[in-house]
Design an enzyme around this catalytic site. Structure first.
Site, PDB file in Angstrom:
ATOM      1  N   CYS A   1       0.807  -1.219   0.000  1.00 19.06           N
ATOM      2  CA  CYS A   1       0.000   0.000   0.000  1.00 19.06           C
ATOM      3  C   CYS A   1       0.842   1.272   0.000  1.00 19.06           C
ATOM      4  O   CYS A   1       0.337   2.350  -0.327  1.00 19.06           O
ATOM      5  CB  CYS A   1      -0.940   0.003   1.206  1.00 19.06           C
ATOM      6  SG  CYS A   1      -2.066  -1.406   1.247  1.00 19.06           S
TER       7      CYS A   1
ATOM      8  N   HIS B   1      -2.947   6.997   2.916  1.00 21.42           N
ATOM      9  CA  HIS B   1      -3.485   5.742   2.393  1.00 21.42           C
ATOM     10  C   HIS B   1      -4.906   5.548   2.899  1.00 21.42           C
ATOM     11  O   HIS B   1      -5.187   5.730   4.085  1.00 21.42           O
ATOM     12  CB  HIS B   1      -2.592   4.577   2.825  1.00 21.42           C
ATOM     13  CG  HIS B   1      -3.172   3.240   2.531  1.00 21.42           C
ATOM     14  ND1 HIS B   1      -3.764   2.934   1.313  1.00 21.42           N
ATOM     15  CD2 HIS B   1      -3.282   2.118   3.289  1.00 21.42           C
ATOM     16  CE1 HIS B   1      -4.193   1.689   1.338  1.00 21.42           C
ATOM     17  NE2 HIS B   1      -3.910   1.178   2.531  1.00 21.42           N
TER      18      HIS B   1
ATOM     19  N   ASN C   1     -10.462   0.247   0.115  1.00 21.09           N
ATOM     20  CA  ASN C   1      -9.002   0.209   0.163  1.00 21.09           C
ATOM     21  C   ASN C   1      -8.480  -0.286  -1.180  1.00 21.09           C
ATOM     22  O   ASN C   1      -8.638  -1.460  -1.520  1.00 21.09           O
ATOM     23  CB  ASN C   1      -8.553  -0.723   1.297  1.00 21.09           C
ATOM     24  CG  ASN C   1      -7.047  -0.826   1.432  1.00 21.09           C
ATOM     25  OD1 ASN C   1      -6.295  -0.450   0.535  1.00 21.09           O
ATOM     26  ND2 ASN C   1      -6.591  -1.369   2.549  1.00 21.09           N
TER      27      ASN C   1
END
Length: 317
Positions: free
Chosen positions: A112, A243, A273
């Site tokens: 990520c 993020h 996500n």
């Protein structure tokens, strides 16, 4: 040494929207359960698009917004952890589709934290004179690595891509003028907290509570250091794009940083996500809506598998 800046952004998401109610028909969950624990309401799922398709679509929009020709691009890098293709790289495929000739093209996997890691890598390459313009892309098809029977993870993930054109110019630069210094690192002692392991087909897994505690207790000093390196403070930022892992993490960071009045990306609510795609996707949407003043300093900070992190302050295009 030349400064660098983000000249333009672009993003792309699949058309298909998967709602919490849709997921409630697949696993033992509910809209209320998902919203309370993650803040997510919907996510986009790619049915007929690959990681390369998503990446090329976002990159094409960024290139057009920058007003550059494909021949101007000297470096293409794609941050992804979900691509099934190992060779040729997704970056090479994107370069081919856009007609970018002879650029160095490579993929980067830092989970990520991939996009901000790739942005720093391109920034360093341009400052060293290796190219004048770069395409930096975060693209993920997390639906390909999702266990749709695991309610703890399948409610989190979505597909999409975001891209930035990075250009070199004259003079110095920091987060108020271009791309500021990167603060990056990892804690491999907790590397198993987020996993995508095994022969293809791997499945995403994580220790949710471990990641949540780590993110909400240990990232604030790293974010403050990132701002310090760029000659600013969290309260002076024009925008914050972290993020998009979980809305509860984002809100906890906002409270601890004392930046409740700052423009903060909360795209996780609509997109879920999207791993390495989440920061450029959310940033591009804010810029498209003109939510942040051009030239204002914006924190980009991503974190995840590794456990890794990377962040920098950039001037809003």
């Amino acid at each position: 040494m030349p400064r660098t800046r983000i000249a333009a952004l672009g993003h792309h998401q699949p058309d298909h929207v998967l709602t919490n109610d849709d997921l409630a028909g697949m696993v033992d969950t509910s809209d209320e359960w998902i919203r309370q624990r993650t803040g997510i309401a919907t996510r986009r799922i790619a049915r007929d698009e690959s990681v390369a398709d998503l990446a090329a679509a976002a990159a094409g929009k960024a290139l057009a917004a920058a007003g550059l020709d494909p021949a101007d691009i000297g470096l293409v890098t794609v941050a992804t952890c979900s691509a099934q293709d190992r060779c040729p790289s997704i970056a090479a495929q994107v370069a081919g589709r856009l007609g970018v000739p002879a650029a160095v093209a490579f993929d980067l996997n830092n989970g990520c934290a991939g996009f901000t890691t790739a942005l720093a890598t391109a920034d360093h390459a341009l400052r060293a004179g290796a190219a004048r313009h770069a395409l930096v892309i975060g693209a993920e098809k997390m639906s390909d690595v999702t266990d749709w029977t695991d309610r703890s993870t399948c409610v989190l993930l979505g597909d999409g891509a975001g891209a930035a054109v990075v250009s070199a110019g004259e003079g110095g630069g920091d987060g108020r003028d271009g791309i500021g210094p990167v603060v990056w690192g990892s804690d491999p002692t907790r590397g198993d907290a987020v996993r995508l392991r095994g022969a293809w087909q791997p499945r995403f897994a994580q220790e949710g509570q471990t990641v949540f505690r780590w993110a909400t207790t240990e990232l604030v000093p790293l974010i403050e250091r990132t701002c310090q390196e760029a000659g600013t403070t969290p309260r002076e930022l024009g925008g914050i794009v972290t993020h998009q892992a979980n809305l509860r993490i984002i809100e906890a960071l906002v409270r601890r940083l004392g930046v409740e009045d700052t423009v903060v990306a909360r795209d996780v609510v609509d997109s879920g996500n999207t791993s390495a795609a989440s920061v450029p996707l959310a940033f591009s949407k804010l810029v498209e809506r003109r939510a942040i003043e051009p030239g204002a300093p914006v924190l980009l900070f991503s974190f995840g598998g590794g456990l890794s992190w990377a962040g920098q302050v950039v001037a809003c295009p």
